[in-house]
Scaffold this active site. Structure first.
Site, PDB file in Angstrom:
ATOM      1  N   HIS A  21      -1.128  20.533 -26.160  1.00 29.32           N
ATOM      2  CA  HIS A  21      -1.402  19.101 -26.063  1.00 29.32           C
ATOM      3  C   HIS A  21      -2.774  18.713 -26.608  1.00 29.32           C
ATOM      4  CE1 HIS A  21       2.223  19.152 -23.707  1.00 29.32           C
ATOM      5  NE2 HIS A  21       2.171  17.854 -23.485  1.00 29.32           N
ATOM      6  N   ARG A  52       0.820  -1.231   0.000  1.00 27.36           N
ATOM      7  CA  ARG A  52       0.000   0.000   0.000  1.00 27.36           C
ATOM      8  C   ARG A  52       0.842   1.265   0.000  1.00 27.36           C
ATOM      9  NH1 ARG A  52      -2.575  -2.896   3.797  1.00 27.36           N
ATOM     10  NH2 ARG A  52      -4.399  -4.008   3.055  1.00 27.36           N
ATOM     11  N   GLU A  71      -5.651  18.321 -10.487  1.00 25.51           N
ATOM     12  CA  GLU A  71      -6.074  18.682 -11.841  1.00 25.51           C
ATOM     13  C   GLU A  71      -7.545  19.079 -11.929  1.00 25.51           C
ATOM     14  OE1 GLU A  71      -4.906  15.695 -14.706  1.00 25.51           O
ATOM     15  OE2 GLU A  71      -4.359  17.265 -16.118  1.00 25.51           O
ATOM     16  N   GLU A 116       8.656  20.756 -23.969  1.00 23.33           N
ATOM     17  CA  GLU A 116       7.949  21.030 -22.699  1.00 23.33           C
ATOM     18  C   GLU A 116       8.530  22.275 -22.016  1.00 23.33           C
ATOM     19  OE1 GLU A 116       5.267  19.271 -22.196  1.00 23.33           O
ATOM     20  OE2 GLU A 116       5.624  17.397 -23.292  1.00 23.33           O
ATOM     21  N   HIS A 159      -2.112  15.813 -28.841  1.00 20.98           N
ATOM     22  CA  HIS A 159      -2.576  14.438 -28.630  1.00 20.98           C
ATOM     23  C   HIS A 159      -3.330  13.921 -29.849  1.00 20.98           C
ATOM     24  CE1 HIS A 159      -2.294  14.817 -24.000  1.00 20.98           C
ATOM     25  NE2 HIS A 159      -1.274  14.127 -24.477  1.00 20.98           N
ATOM     26  N   HIS A 205       6.112  12.391 -29.090  1.00 12.64           N
ATOM     27  CA  HIS A 205       5.289  13.279 -28.270  1.00 12.64           C
ATOM     28  C   HIS A 205       5.768  14.734 -28.419  1.00 12.64           C
ATOM     29  CE1 HIS A 205       2.747  14.580 -24.983  1.00 12.64           C
ATOM     30  NE2 HIS A 205       3.799  15.137 -24.400  1.00 12.64           N
ATOM     31  N   LYS A 239       1.985  11.995 -10.482  1.00  7.60           N
ATOM     32  CA  LYS A 239       1.153  11.086 -11.266  1.00  7.60           C
ATOM     33  C   LYS A 239       1.971   9.849 -11.613  1.00  7.60           C
ATOM     34  CE  LYS A 239      -1.790  14.207 -13.923  1.00  7.60           C
ATOM     35  NZ  LYS A 239      -2.076  14.595 -15.317  1.00  7.60           N
ATOM     36  N   ARG A 284      -4.017  23.407 -13.453  1.00  4.37           N
ATOM     37  CA  ARG A 284      -3.058  22.415 -13.964  1.00  4.37           C
ATOM     38  C   ARG A 284      -3.301  22.153 -15.456  1.00  4.37           C
ATOM     39  NH1 ARG A 284      -0.829  17.227 -10.516  1.00  4.37           N
ATOM     40  NH2 ARG A 284       0.459  16.339 -12.139  1.00  4.37           N
ATOM     41  N   LYS A 344       6.792  23.944 -13.173  1.00  4.14           N
ATOM     42  CA  LYS A 344       5.880  22.791 -13.048  1.00  4.14           C
ATOM     43  C   LYS A 344       5.430  22.644 -11.593  1.00  4.14           C
ATOM     44  CE  LYS A 344       4.067  18.564 -14.075  1.00  4.14           C
ATOM     45  NZ  LYS A 344       4.072  17.296 -14.742  1.00  4.14           N
ATOM     46  N   ASN A 397      -1.507  21.648 -20.377  1.00  2.00           N
ATOM     47  CA  ASN A 397      -1.930  20.994 -21.618  1.00  2.00           C
ATOM     48  C   ASN A 397      -1.808  21.911 -22.824  1.00  2.00           C
ATOM     49  OD1 ASN A 397      -2.568  18.490 -20.535  1.00  2.00           O
ATOM     50  ND2 ASN A 397      -4.555  19.243 -19.835  1.00  2.00           N
TER      51      ASN A 397
HETATM   52  N1  LIG Z   1       3.650  11.572 -14.796  1.00  4.40           N
HETATM   53  C1  LIG Z   1       3.589  12.629 -15.574  1.00  4.40           C
HETATM   54  O1  LIG Z   1       3.186  13.708 -15.136  1.00  4.40           O
HETATM   55  C2  LIG Z   1       4.054  12.522 -16.988  1.00  4.40           C
HETATM   56  C3  LIG Z   1       4.228  13.684 -17.748  1.00  4.40           C
HETATM   57  C4  LIG Z   1       4.699  13.555 -19.041  1.00  4.40           C
HETATM   58  C5  LIG Z   1       4.976  12.296 -19.572  1.00  4.40           C
HETATM   59  N2  LIG Z   1       4.773  11.182 -18.816  1.00  4.40           N
HETATM   60  C6  LIG Z   1       5.085   9.846 -19.344  1.00  4.40           C
HETATM   61  O2  LIG Z   1       6.469   9.797 -19.622  1.00  4.40           O
HETATM   62  C7  LIG Z   1       6.709   8.893 -20.710  1.00  4.40           C
HETATM   63  C8  LIG Z   1       7.611   9.587 -21.693  1.00  4.40           C
HETATM   64  O3  LIG Z   1       8.810   9.897 -21.057  1.00  4.40           O
HETATM   65  P1  LIG Z   1      10.184   9.925 -21.854  1.00  4.40           P
HETATM   66  O4  LIG Z   1      10.048  10.776 -23.057  1.00  4.40           O
HETATM   67  O5  LIG Z   1      11.225  10.245 -20.851  1.00  4.40           O
HETATM   68  O6  LIG Z   1      10.274   8.436 -22.432  1.00  4.40           O
HETATM   69  P2  LIG Z   1      10.975   7.083 -21.976  1.00  4.40           P
HETATM   70  O7  LIG Z   1      11.016   6.917 -20.524  1.00  4.40           O
HETATM   71  O8  LIG Z   1      10.326   6.027 -22.777  1.00  4.40           O
HETATM   72  O9  LIG Z   1      12.465   7.285 -22.502  1.00  4.40           O
HETATM   73  C9  LIG Z   1      12.717   7.458 -23.876  1.00  4.40           C
HETATM   74  C10 LIG Z   1      13.903   6.603 -24.337  1.00  4.40           C
HETATM   75  O10 LIG Z   1      15.120   7.159 -23.831  1.00  4.40           O
HETATM   76  C11 LIG Z   1      15.898   6.145 -23.214  1.00  4.40           C
HETATM   77  N3  LIG Z   1      16.700   6.828 -22.196  1.00  4.40           N
HETATM   78  C12 LIG Z   1      16.299   7.306 -21.001  1.00  4.40           C
HETATM   79  N4  LIG Z   1      17.286   7.985 -20.399  1.00  4.40           N
HETATM   80  C13 LIG Z   1      18.366   7.921 -21.230  1.00  4.40           C
HETATM   81  C14 LIG Z   1      19.687   8.443 -21.177  1.00  4.40           C
HETATM   82  N5  LIG Z   1      20.108   9.211 -20.164  1.00  4.40           N
HETATM   83  N6  LIG Z   1      20.517   8.155 -22.209  1.00  4.40           N
HETATM   84  C15 LIG Z   1      20.094   7.416 -23.267  1.00  4.40           C
HETATM   85  N7  LIG Z   1      18.857   6.932 -23.383  1.00  4.40           N
HETATM   86  C16 LIG Z   1      18.004   7.170 -22.372  1.00  4.40           C
HETATM   87  C17 LIG Z   1      14.894   5.140 -22.725  1.00  4.40           C
HETATM   88  O11 LIG Z   1      15.475   3.876 -22.548  1.00  4.40           O
HETATM   89  C18 LIG Z   1      13.863   5.160 -23.846  1.00  4.40           C
HETATM   90  O12 LIG Z   1      14.278   4.325 -24.891  1.00  4.40           O
HETATM   91  C19 LIG Z   1       5.360   8.503 -21.257  1.00  4.40           C
HETATM   92  O13 LIG Z   1       5.050   7.197 -20.829  1.00  4.40           O
HETATM   93  C20 LIG Z   1       4.407   9.519 -20.644  1.00  4.40           C
HETATM   94  O14 LIG Z   1       3.109   9.008 -20.451  1.00  4.40           O
HETATM   95  C21 LIG Z   1       4.331  11.277 -17.541  1.00  4.40           C
HETATM   96 ZN   LIG Z   2       3.816  16.622 -22.892  1.00  2.00          ZN
END
Ligand SMILES: NC(=O)c1ccc[n+]([C@@H]2O[C@H](COP(=O)([O-])OP(=O)(O)OC[C@H]3O[C@@H](n4cnc5c(N)ncnc54)[C@H](O)[C@@H]3O)[C@@H](O)[C@H]2O)c1
Ligand SMILES: [Zn+2]
Length: 371
Positions: free
Chosen positions: A257, A130, A246, A194, A261, A273, A152, A250, A236, A254
């Site tokens: 976005h 939990r 949200e 971003e 999206h 993205h 999140k 917040r 942020k 978007n």
């Molecule tokens: N929680 C939130 O508020 C929030 C906000 C925005 C996005 N997200 C989520 O985040 C994800 C996207 O994040 P992302 O763009 O970081 O993608 P990701 O985590 O998939 O990473 C992208 C790629 O980069 C590689 N990578 C990571 N760090 C590296 C480094 N230092 N050197 C080389 N390669 C590296 C990873 O292995 C992957 O192949 C999505 O799933 C999205 O839904 C969440």
């Molecule tokens: Zn985004």
């Protein structure tokens, strides 16, 4: 805004984040990853590093070693990289590996990776016993400036992205900007999308600074990146602190976005993205100018900065009508009205749900033009 503060080490900063679960700190410090093994945790604590296979090879094994060298108990659990693996099946597989290893309420989960690892690792931490404490150690620019702040966590479902999840705040966010040196340039640009968004919604001076210095980010100048990350985390953090669940402002995050999206889903994820958000910010700025909310000079500055970041501002090879239709099915649609986050100047946005559909269509249509 709570603000950002200089830390003890050169080019280091920290930003306090207020959340319903209390205040935690985001530390930004070049070289921090190498020092993480010596963080203060009780000797008996089990450290569970959750990462993807890719980041495991680049940085995870070194982190595991630094914990071991410091005489700590550590379990390194990696899963395959990519959105296809951001599933409850991966979460379940991680439970199977973690639970038999002597997990306790005081065990510490360390989510090392991009936003995907942060979301999935955070969800594992939220649900084991939990809720066990966790550290976010983001390694992509997007995760550093966006995903790691706000609490999140979650995974995708066949029906849609991020449909299963929980709010779970990290104990601390540890950012080492030097790890960006291994990040592919396209991923860096996605994070910059971003950053541009944050300044458009909240900070005109930050926008002007980014116009002057974005090349330093693209050439991985670590002192500059540290400051840029701290600045973006501050924005942020302020937005999510004001609206943690949200209900209102917040939604400003978007910006770009709503269009983005729709492009993302309709392209079948052919565009990243960041590229979709870039196109979305161009469309939203043009729409704001059409509505006489935003002056033409500001609109042009937005488009120019996006181009300078190496992100697309046109040339979208999708039918405009399909993208407009996709927007109507976005989960942010309220009472059948699409809500747009539109700038009325650089540094400030407003929410509008009364935009004439033909102006939306022409903003999307404009994305098909080659710049
Ligand atoms: N929680 C939130 O508020 C929030 C906000 C925005 C996005 N997200 C989520 O985040 C994800 C996207 O994040 P992302 O763009 O970081 O993608 P990701 O985590 O998939 O990473 C992208 C790629 O980069 C590689 N990578 C990571 N760090 C590296 C480094 N230092 N050197 C080389 N390669 C590296 C990873 O292995 C992957 O192949 C999505 O799933 C999205 O839904 C969440
Ligand atoms: Zn985004």
């Amino acid at each position: 805004m709570p603000g950002m503060f200089e830390g003890g080490v050169e080019h280091s900063y920290y930003v306090p984040v207020q959340s319903p679960a209390g205040t935690y700190k985001v530390r930004i410090e070049p070289g921090l990853l190498g020092r993480l093994g010596s963080i203060q945790t009780p000797a008996s604590t089990l450290h569970i590093i959750i990462t993807d296979e890719h980041v495991k090879t680049l940085h995870g094994e070194a982190l595991e070693k630094s914990f071991r060298d410091a005489g700590r108990r550590v379990l390194l659990a990696a899963f395959p990289a990519g959105e296809d693996h951001k599933t409850i099946a991966t979460v379940s597989d991680l439970y199977d590996r973690i639970l038999p290893s002597g997990l306790e309420r005081s065990s510490l989960v360390i989510a090392l990776g991009g936003g995907l690892v942060g979301d999935l690792g955070g969800f594992v931490a939220a649900t084991l016993l939990r809720g066990v404490p966790f550290l976010q150690v983001p390694t992509t620019l997007l995760a550093m400036v966006d995903a790691s702040v706000g609490g999140k966590t979650g995974v995708n479902h066949a029906v849609g992205k991020n449909l299963i999840g929980a709010f779970h705040q990290p104990r601390e966010v540890m950012i080492d900007p030097a790890v960006l040196k291994t990040l592919p340039i396209a991923e860096l640009r996605s994070g910059l999308a971003e950053c541009i968004k944050h300044d458009i919604i909240r900070d005109a001076a930050g926008f002007a600074e980014l116009e002057n210095n974005i090349t330093s980010a693209l050439t991985l100048d670590v002192p500059y990146l540290s400051k840029l990350i701290a600045h973006n985390v501050t924005i942020k953090a302020a937005v999510v602190a004001a609206d943690p669940y949200e209900h209102g402002e917040r939604a400003h995050l978007n910006f770009g976005h709503t269009f983005g999206h729709a492009i993302e889903t309709h392209s079948g994820y052919r565009y990243s993205h960041g590229q979709c958000v870039a196109l979305g910010m161009v469309a939203a700025s043009r729409l704001a100018a059409q509505l006489k909310m935003l002056d033409a000079d500001s609109r042009d500055r937005v488009v120019a900065l996006i181009a300078k970041a190496g992100l697309p501002t046109g040339g979208m090879d999708l039918p405009a009508k399909a993208v407009v239709d996709a927007m109507l099915f976005d989960k942010k649609v309220k009472d059948g009205r699409v809500r747009f986050i539109l700038p009325d100047r650089i540094g400030h946005v407003v929410i509008r749900d009364d935009v004439p559909p033909e102006l939306v269509a022409s903003a999307v249509q404009s994305l098909r033009d080659r710049e």
